[in-house]
Design a protein around this motif. Structure first.
Motif, PDB file in Angstrom:
ATOM      1  N   ALA A 265     133.623  52.144  -8.398  1.00  0.00           N
ATOM      2  CA  ALA A 265     134.246  50.899  -7.928  1.00  0.00           C
ATOM      3  C   ALA A 265     135.103  51.179  -6.698  1.00  0.00           C
ATOM      4  O   ALA A 265     135.089  50.418  -5.727  1.00  0.00           O
ATOM      5  CB  ALA A 265     135.077  50.268  -9.037  1.00  0.00           C
ATOM      6  N   VAL A 266     135.841  52.303  -6.731  1.00  0.00           N
ATOM      7  CA  VAL A 266     136.681  52.645  -5.581  1.00  0.00           C
ATOM      8  C   VAL A 266     135.801  52.906  -4.359  1.00  0.00           C
ATOM      9  O   VAL A 266     136.119  52.471  -3.241  1.00  0.00           O
ATOM     10  CB  VAL A 266     137.560  53.872  -5.907  1.00  0.00           C
ATOM     11  CG1 VAL A 266     138.294  54.349  -4.678  1.00  0.00           C
ATOM     12  CG2 VAL A 266     138.558  53.520  -6.996  1.00  0.00           C
ATOM     13  N   GLN A 267     134.679  53.591  -4.582  1.00  0.00           N
ATOM     14  CA  GLN A 267     133.735  53.845  -3.490  1.00  0.00           C
ATOM     15  C   GLN A 267     133.238  52.527  -2.882  1.00  0.00           C
ATOM     16  O   GLN A 267     133.142  52.380  -1.665  1.00  0.00           O
ATOM     17  CB  GLN A 267     132.533  54.572  -4.066  1.00  0.00           C
ATOM     18  CG  GLN A 267     132.201  55.890  -3.433  1.00  0.00           C
ATOM     19  CD  GLN A 267     131.086  56.570  -4.232  1.00  0.00           C
ATOM     20  OE1 GLN A 267     131.333  57.029  -5.352  1.00  0.00           O
ATOM     21  NE2 GLN A 267     129.909  56.602  -3.675  1.00  0.00           N
ATOM     22  N   ILE A 268     132.914  51.571  -3.749  1.00  0.00           N
ATOM     23  CA  ILE A 268     132.425  50.273  -3.289  1.00  0.00           C
ATOM     24  C   ILE A 268     133.501  49.572  -2.466  1.00  0.00           C
ATOM     25  O   ILE A 268     133.235  49.018  -1.400  1.00  0.00           O
ATOM     26  CB  ILE A 268     132.020  49.397  -4.507  1.00  0.00           C
ATOM     27  CG1 ILE A 268     130.739  49.945  -5.130  1.00  0.00           C
ATOM     28  CG2 ILE A 268     131.826  47.950  -4.111  1.00  0.00           C
ATOM     29  CD1 ILE A 268     130.431  49.393  -6.507  1.00  0.00           C
ATOM     30  N   ILE A 269     134.747  49.651  -2.940  1.00  0.00           N
ATOM     31  CA  ILE A 269     135.846  49.012  -2.214  1.00  0.00           C
ATOM     32  C   ILE A 269     136.025  49.657  -0.851  1.00  0.00           C
ATOM     33  O   ILE A 269     136.197  48.974   0.161  1.00  0.00           O
ATOM     34  CB  ILE A 269     137.143  49.093  -3.054  1.00  0.00           C
ATOM     35  CG1 ILE A 269     137.047  48.111  -4.211  1.00  0.00           C
ATOM     36  CG2 ILE A 269     138.356  48.816  -2.215  1.00  0.00           C
ATOM     37  CD1 ILE A 269     138.166  48.223  -5.208  1.00  0.00           C
ATOM     38  N   ASP A 270     135.957  50.990  -0.829  1.00  0.00           N
ATOM     39  CA  ASP A 270     136.062  51.708   0.444  1.00  0.00           C
ATOM     40  C   ASP A 270     135.034  51.207   1.446  1.00  0.00           C
ATOM     41  O   ASP A 270     135.344  50.904   2.604  1.00  0.00           O
ATOM     42  CB  ASP A 270     135.807  53.194   0.208  1.00  0.00           C
ATOM     43  CG  ASP A 270     137.079  53.969   0.023  1.00  0.00           C
ATOM     44  OD1 ASP A 270     138.107  53.339  -0.242  1.00  0.00           O
ATOM     45  OD2 ASP A 270     137.041  55.199   0.130  1.00  0.00           O
ATOM     46  N   LEU A 271     133.790  51.133   0.984  1.00  0.00           N
ATOM     47  CA  LEU A 271     132.709  50.687   1.861  1.00  0.00           C
ATOM     48  C   LEU A 271     132.938  49.258   2.318  1.00  0.00           C
ATOM     49  O   LEU A 271     132.740  48.917   3.491  1.00  0.00           O
ATOM     50  CB  LEU A 271     131.386  50.738   1.095  1.00  0.00           C
ATOM     51  CG  LEU A 271     130.577  51.990   1.307  1.00  0.00           C
ATOM     52  CD1 LEU A 271     129.446  52.029   0.317  1.00  0.00           C
ATOM     53  CD2 LEU A 271     130.042  52.020   2.735  1.00  0.00           C
ATOM     54  N   LEU A 272     133.351  48.426   1.362  1.00  0.00           N
ATOM     55  CA  LEU A 272     133.583  47.012   1.638  1.00  0.00           C
ATOM     56  C   LEU A 272     134.610  46.852   2.745  1.00  0.00           C
ATOM     57  O   LEU A 272     134.414  46.078   3.685  1.00  0.00           O
ATOM     58  CB  LEU A 272     134.134  46.393   0.348  1.00  0.00           C
ATOM     59  CG  LEU A 272     133.792  44.976   0.017  1.00  0.00           C
ATOM     60  CD1 LEU A 272     132.299  44.796  -0.027  1.00  0.00           C
ATOM     61  CD2 LEU A 272     134.361  44.634  -1.345  1.00  0.00           C
ATOM     62  N   GLU A 273     135.705  47.588   2.617  1.00  0.00           N
ATOM     63  CA  GLU A 273     136.770  47.453   3.604  1.00  0.00           C
ATOM     64  C   GLU A 273     136.296  47.968   4.959  1.00  0.00           C
ATOM     65  O   GLU A 273     136.623  47.410   6.005  1.00  0.00           O
ATOM     66  CB  GLU A 273     138.041  48.189   3.143  1.00  0.00           C
ATOM     67  CG  GLU A 273     138.634  47.653   1.853  1.00  0.00           C
ATOM     68  CD  GLU A 273     139.027  46.180   1.940  1.00  0.00           C
ATOM     69  OE1 GLU A 273     139.489  45.749   3.002  1.00  0.00           O
ATOM     70  OE2 GLU A 273     138.828  45.452   0.941  1.00  0.00           O
ATOM     71  N   THR A 274     135.519  49.045   4.920  1.00  0.00           N
ATOM     72  CA  THR A 274     134.966  49.558   6.174  1.00  0.00           C
ATOM     73  C   THR A 274     134.066  48.509   6.809  1.00  0.00           C
ATOM     74  O   THR A 274     134.137  48.263   8.022  1.00  0.00           O
ATOM     75  CB  THR A 274     134.185  50.847   5.906  1.00  0.00           C
ATOM     76  OG1 THR A 274     135.040  51.767   5.239  1.00  0.00           O
ATOM     77  CG2 THR A 274     133.710  51.471   7.196  1.00  0.00           C
ATOM     78  N   TYR A 275     133.226  47.864   6.017  1.00  0.00           N
ATOM     79  CA  TYR A 275     132.330  46.846   6.562  1.00  0.00           C
ATOM     80  C   TYR A 275     133.118  45.668   7.119  1.00  0.00           C
ATOM     81  O   TYR A 275     132.747  45.088   8.131  1.00  0.00           O
ATOM     82  CB  TYR A 275     131.353  46.356   5.484  1.00  0.00           C
ATOM     83  CG  TYR A 275     130.246  47.323   5.200  1.00  0.00           C
ATOM     84  CD1 TYR A 275     130.045  48.448   6.002  1.00  0.00           C
ATOM     85  CD2 TYR A 275     129.368  47.138   4.141  1.00  0.00           C
ATOM     86  CE1 TYR A 275     129.031  49.345   5.743  1.00  0.00           C
ATOM     87  CE2 TYR A 275     128.344  48.030   3.876  1.00  0.00           C
ATOM     88  CZ  TYR A 275     128.183  49.136   4.674  1.00  0.00           C
ATOM     89  OH  TYR A 275     127.184  50.015   4.425  1.00  0.00           O
ATOM     90  N   ARG A 276     134.195  45.301   6.418  1.00  0.00           N
ATOM     91  CA  ARG A 276     135.016  44.214   6.920  1.00  0.00           C
ATOM     92  C   ARG A 276     135.602  44.550   8.288  1.00  0.00           C
ATOM     93  O   ARG A 276     135.619  43.712   9.189  1.00  0.00           O
ATOM     94  CB  ARG A 276     136.142  43.917   5.942  1.00  0.00           C
ATOM     95  CG  ARG A 276     135.735  42.921   4.864  1.00  0.00           C
ATOM     96  CD  ARG A 276     136.659  42.968   3.687  1.00  0.00           C
ATOM     97  NE  ARG A 276     138.038  42.811   4.067  1.00  0.00           N
ATOM     98  CZ  ARG A 276     138.651  41.637   4.210  1.00  0.00           C
ATOM     99  NH1 ARG A 276     137.996  40.526   3.996  1.00  0.00           N
ATOM    100  NH2 ARG A 276     139.907  41.575   4.549  1.00  0.00           N
ATOM    101  N   GLU A 277     136.045  45.774   8.441  1.00  0.00           N
ATOM    102  CA  GLU A 277     136.606  46.163   9.737  1.00  0.00           C
ATOM    103  C   GLU A 277     135.517  46.217  10.808  1.00  0.00           C
ATOM    104  O   GLU A 277     135.734  45.852  11.965  1.00  0.00           O
ATOM    105  CB  GLU A 277     137.304  47.527   9.623  1.00  0.00           C
ATOM    106  CG  GLU A 277     138.524  47.509   8.714  1.00  0.00           C
ATOM    107  CD  GLU A 277     139.712  48.189   9.362  1.00  0.00           C
ATOM    108  OE1 GLU A 277     139.777  48.286  10.594  1.00  0.00           O
ATOM    109  OE2 GLU A 277     140.588  48.654   8.601  1.00  0.00           O
ATOM    110  N   ILE A 278     134.325  46.687  10.406  1.00  0.00           N
ATOM    111  CA  ILE A 278     133.228  46.734  11.376  1.00  0.00           C
ATOM    112  C   ILE A 278     132.858  45.314  11.801  1.00  0.00           C
ATOM    113  O   ILE A 278     132.642  45.038  12.986  1.00  0.00           O
ATOM    114  CB  ILE A 278     132.011  47.471  10.780  1.00  0.00           C
ATOM    115  CG1 ILE A 278     132.310  48.973  10.692  1.00  0.00           C
ATOM    116  CG2 ILE A 278     130.770  47.239  11.623  1.00  0.00           C
ATOM    117  CD1 ILE A 278     131.237  49.772  10.017  1.00  0.00           C
ATOM    118  N   ALA A 279     132.827  44.387  10.830  1.00  0.00           N
ATOM    119  CA  ALA A 279     132.479  43.000  11.161  1.00  0.00           C
ATOM    120  C   ALA A 279     133.512  42.412  12.114  1.00  0.00           C
ATOM    121  O   ALA A 279     133.163  41.728  13.086  1.00  0.00           O
ATOM    122  CB  ALA A 279     132.376  42.168   9.889  1.00  0.00           C
TER     123      ALA A 279
END
Lengths: 358, 358, 358, 358, 358
Positions: A265-279
């Protein structure tokens, strides 16, 4: 566009659980709930039973016979069935209510002889990755799950029960619950991967051909990320609590596995936040691409105007009909004028080059 | 651009560890995993042994003979080898699984007689500084490391073992683990330094020649910073836990050194955040540069239009073919008109100067 | 611009302490370190000794004789000297290493018979307020300070020792350490004040004459604020720890003074954050000023075009050479045309006024 | 604008308390400090004494006679007076120093027989709501307050002492201190209300007539909000500590009232943050209004150009003087040309309408 | 627009509770407070009494007779009534004061024999969803509620009392308080749902027809979300405290229900934050839509100018009246010129297509 909208409208469920102020403990299912299908697995280390369509009586029998029983209900359209299953398994009234009020946040609630767990999984078919609520009850010898729609997040677990290999068949219901939760959490990965690919494609598109469609698509991705995030953040908390807090229904070994699930779950959150910043970064790139393009167009416009407007003025002068314009009679006026006009153009082009507009 | 993209695509690994819902404890290596090469160091204060290509048998012998044994595996392509080494060193099954599922966050896990540490190091060769996972097992007399790709982050440590100077040869495996982690953490510095230089170059470029390329490059730097950040933040937590929590496998003196290593991670994070803010600031500078440039172009366009369009109108008037236009016959019409046009131009230039457009 | 850049380049030090992976405890000074100059103060309530250029032998003698000895080293170019002083004062090896690796964050480390404190002070001479590292060792009867460059942050403290008034001469080395730290922390104030004045000047400039220079200057101020911030935040933590944690080397009274020093650091941070927000706000003001200016230019352009382009078309009509154009022969065509053109202009001006473009 | 600037300059005080590195405990008042005026209230439940201009001797007498004495000093220009009052009330040296160094953050400091409280109140007369420091000492039978400038925040409390109604006259000095702090905290409300009204007016103005003045005014409001915020956040902490921590000088009942005061501070912060978000939102509205306006202007420009430029070209053709242009001789050329031009215009207008530019 | 403004103005209440510095404990109602209407419910498991307009005497009687009494006051315009009810129920003075000073944040305060709870509910009729303050007192056998305006948030609870089904009639006053709080918290859902629908409509509108109205409407939604948020965040804290902290007035079972209520508040906050992010994202979409539209207009302008301005220049040349222009006599000049002009147009169109401007 209108097709897309109407589809969104159809799927959107009202946020409210019920009319505000009504008595709690009422089992009012969501208006678009599907008719339930009950499936049943009973298993021990050596054998297993599978029923695709079980009735409460069959459930009662299985509970008496099998070490571990997993009852899965797809569709929440029949409150009576929910109430009967609740009575059969001895479930708490408030928990049952939350089963049918499908806007719960992921959470875990410890009752005296069962644990109630709410999961939210992304529904890849839904507009903007609206999530689906999965309710999971874990008791001494059973796992009971409720899904809003028949989905295949749990299909691999079914295969593992049927296959009979690995730890699953030998372990207790807590391990089954872990396996289901793990399958649920991991179902975020393909969705995220697809969003990541969309972002990557969009990056190329935005740099090459920035268009209005890109921003709308980017906005849709950001909404999907927001929806995923709204499901996974409380799921992380819930998994943290589940793997940390002692409860006789969850063995130490299973708690270790749940810790692994928490890491996911933490890994998913990490990716999610990274994607949000990329977007967010892509939007900046888009805006600067658009303004660059505007800049380029302006430059062409300016160059054209700057070159031809003065020339048009000059030729206008000698189009005047005054009777007394000495230049008109002169023999070399016309070629000289061409010379003047040429040098004006050359001078301006030199100026533009120095300004780096060319 | 397409070359770059296809390269990105090739390197990108799927995010998922495995098909969601499959049984944990399966050792499925990533699809593009390299064939492993096992190297071995055994050493004591006075002697050392180095094997460039070791088999499990050689490892067993070294374990029996040397006070400290370091086995390093480059490439995760052979799950059997991982399983055999796991059995040889008595490693936990969940940890072994994380070795081959190379999307772990940096973490530390304490097992009964070994510690499992996951590091993520930036891979300077990869697109956008995608990070590489390093797994490190620390036991009573061994350190076992797994790398995805043969890299040289550990080269200086090898030199120190060969050289035999400094504390390393005299100290235990915990100090070796520290030395390897320290080399890993510090491998962020050259990468950061290079990003810092790129930012500085970009700053000059953006101020002098703002172009679309700059924004795309800035976006790439921001992505790299995001990727570095995703690796180093949990590394800091992990180092904090390692230097704080007592574990018989890590001596007090080594814990002091790990604290130093933690300080480095904090320093890296500080720099990273500063660079992120500088990059965000540069985007603002870029956008304002672009709009300034647009402004300047608009000014030129306006001045040209404002000067010549009225003049063109004036000369147009006297290009008309009306039979009864008294001005056409007058003797001084033409020079007077020139005077009028000149004074219009002068008046406008004066107006522009007052408006500070010149 | 290129001059500025090359200067930046010259001053920038590599971030890395050393080659990653080398043995810790090595005293490799930064490449551009200056040759050290050692100065010494010994004092008691009644007398004091000052040596502008002291050698280790003189230090040893002073330690034997004076109640409080302050040795200050300007320049880190001689690792041997650092090592000899370290041996003389009995300093820890890791601390000595941090003295020469000048990228430490402010911190405090308690060793058995001395405290090691790292400060970072803004270096007003440096590009972008890069900070300088000050190392301070506090022992039972000495304070030892290392500075990267000879600076005058400590000059007022020297004066107070020479003057002999106030508490300083009568108090112990802990009070001297406080006085030095306090002078260091307060050296942020003039720097901040100058940045505040620059921001205020910029505010006026941006409102009156928004130009590209302003954004570049604003970006430079933001970088300076970032650099200051990177130094002062950990300094606050460090001062908090120093004033809170009991250590026999720091008296209770001195701890009270350090608390005051902590308050100053918090005040500096408050101001810093306010300035950062003001700078961000100024960028908004700048961007809106630029777009307002563009707006104004566009309005002029539009008015000119709208007024004259139709007129030019009208006069163009009667410049045509058709044989059969009845208007050309009419007696009042020309004055009537003037009337039409005038009314077109008046109508448009009325329209613009109603649109509030004039 | 220059008048405003010079005024700002005059009021701005240097940030530094003193030359960095000077000895602490020195009472150097701010350079623009006013000459102090000392006023005195002595009261018990039944009587009260008021002196508009008191000297230290009168203070001493009042202390001996009245149950509660409140001494208020307006203006910090006389360090001797501060020192004498400090001696008279037995105040701590560091606290006295903070009284005259008027850049303290709000804080509370507990000394053996008095409490030192620093408040910061907005000064409505100052540029950008710069705040004023109020120092308050609370002892067993006295309250001593120092203000930078004579202000009327405390006027209602004076009235309540004179009036003799309510709890105030019957309660101890802790309740007086509460009343003063409460009056101070609440003095933020009218200031906030005025800012709220300014924001509301600005909202209308920005939507109707977006101009450069609006952004500058918005920036000024944001600065004022920043300044208020810098005062009220630490005030909240201070009030929290004061109402929570036990101190014999503050009764339990008064602590309950201070809790109420803390709630007000939280309310002020809530409003402040809401206003900050509204101001940020208004900037967005402004920027979009400006770009909309630009858009509209561009549309007019484009329509004019698009309509007339082709027509001007057409009439230009028949203004050419070629000897062999058959159209010139034709009888119906001129009316046909008018027809062509009309249909071009109509076609374009149709196109613009379809594009929704009209 | 002016109508809307004046309405806003009328509704806005002053922020201040009273003149700063006045004595606490004064019951000064807000200036626009309505005249109070007191309604009363008394009930036990079997019977109930309902009075639409009760006086204090009737309240006293009901308290003596019914197990649970709920008194609801709509309108705060009569401070005497508030004081009399306060005396009747034995309420604390500070709490009564907060009832009439209607800018309290949601909070819970425990007094010796009653609990004072402040709720803030969105007022759908108010400009920008300004919230209404509800005060609730819970005692051993009563619930007393004060509302600013007669509203229907509590209507369903009244129905449940009248109906007599469910737990409500059998349970104590704590359950009634829970039912009222739950109705209040849930009254946020319809408001949020309506905002969500507005956002969705706006999304379509912004993508299709970006106009100035959209930004103003978006700004209004953001303000409403800010206002909702200012009410619901402290409500969440309050509910957390209420469901966690033991108080003899609140039974364990009721605490469990309050925990459910807390979950609803968290759900509302989740949605709110998601909507805020969506609104922020929509602004980005809007801004990029506007700049796209500008871009498109610029392109048309540029194409027109670029096509016709050079042609106009060319025809201008042959409109000149020089006596010696050889081209004018040539037989094929005119058709050749047409050929040249056509090829210029074709060449430019080809260039534009290659630039992707068409």
């Amino acid at each position: 566009m209108s097709a897309r909208t109407s589809r969104t409208r159809r799927r959107r469920q009202p946020l409210r659980r019920a009319v505000p102020g009504t008595s709690p403990g009422q089992l009012t299912p969501p208006p678009d709930a599907l008719h339930p299908i009950v499936s049943l697995f009973g298993y021990g280390p050596d054998e297993h039973l599978e029923l695709a369509d079980a009735d409460p009586e069959a459930v009662r029998e299985a509970l008496a016979r099998w070490p571990v029983v997993w009852v899965n209900v797809d569709g929440l359209g029949d409150p009576d069935l929910v109430a009967r299953l609740g009575a059969l398994f001895g479930l708490h009234r408030l928990a049952l209510e939350d089963v049918v009020h499908v806007h719960q946040r992921p959470k875990v609630e410890h009752y005296t002889d069962h644990i109630y767990i709410v999961l939210r999984l992304p529904d890849p078919g839904a507009e903007g990755l609206e999530s689906e609520q999965i309710s999971l009850f874990l008791g001494h010898n059973f796992v009971l799950t409720f899904q809003e729609r028949p989905g295949d997040a749990f299909a691999p677990v079914r295969e593992r029960i049927r296959g009979g290999k690995g730890r699953l068949r030998a372990a207790g219901p807590d391990y089954l619950a872990y396996a289901l939760i793990d399958a649920g959490v991991d179902s975020n990965f393909p969705v995220l991967e697809s969003l990541g690919e969309q972002l990557e494609d969009m990056e190329l598109e935005i740099v090459d051909r920035p268009g209005r469609g890109a921003v709308v698509a980017l906005h849709a991705i950001r909404r999907s990320l927001l929806n995923l995030r709204r499901g996974i953040w409380p799921m992380r908390e819930m998994l943290g609590a589940l793997s940390r807090d002692a409860d006789p229904l969850v063995g130490d070994e299973t708690r270790l596995y749940l810790r692994d699930c928490y890491d996911h779950a933490v890994q998913i959150i990490d990716l999610l936040e990274t994607y949000r910043e990329i977007a967010a970064g892509l939007l900046d790139v888009y805006l600067s691409s658009v303004s660059n393009r505007m800049n380029e167009i302006m430059k062409v416009l300016t160059i054209i105007s700057t070159l031809f407007i003065p020339l048009t003025f000059i030729v206008g002068i000698y189009g005047m009909n005054f009777h007394f314009m000495p230049e008109l009679q002169w023999r070399w006026s016309y070629p000289i004028l061409w010379g003047i006009m040429l040098s004006v153009v050359v001078g301006m082009l030199y100026y533009f080059r120095r300004k780096k507009w060319l």
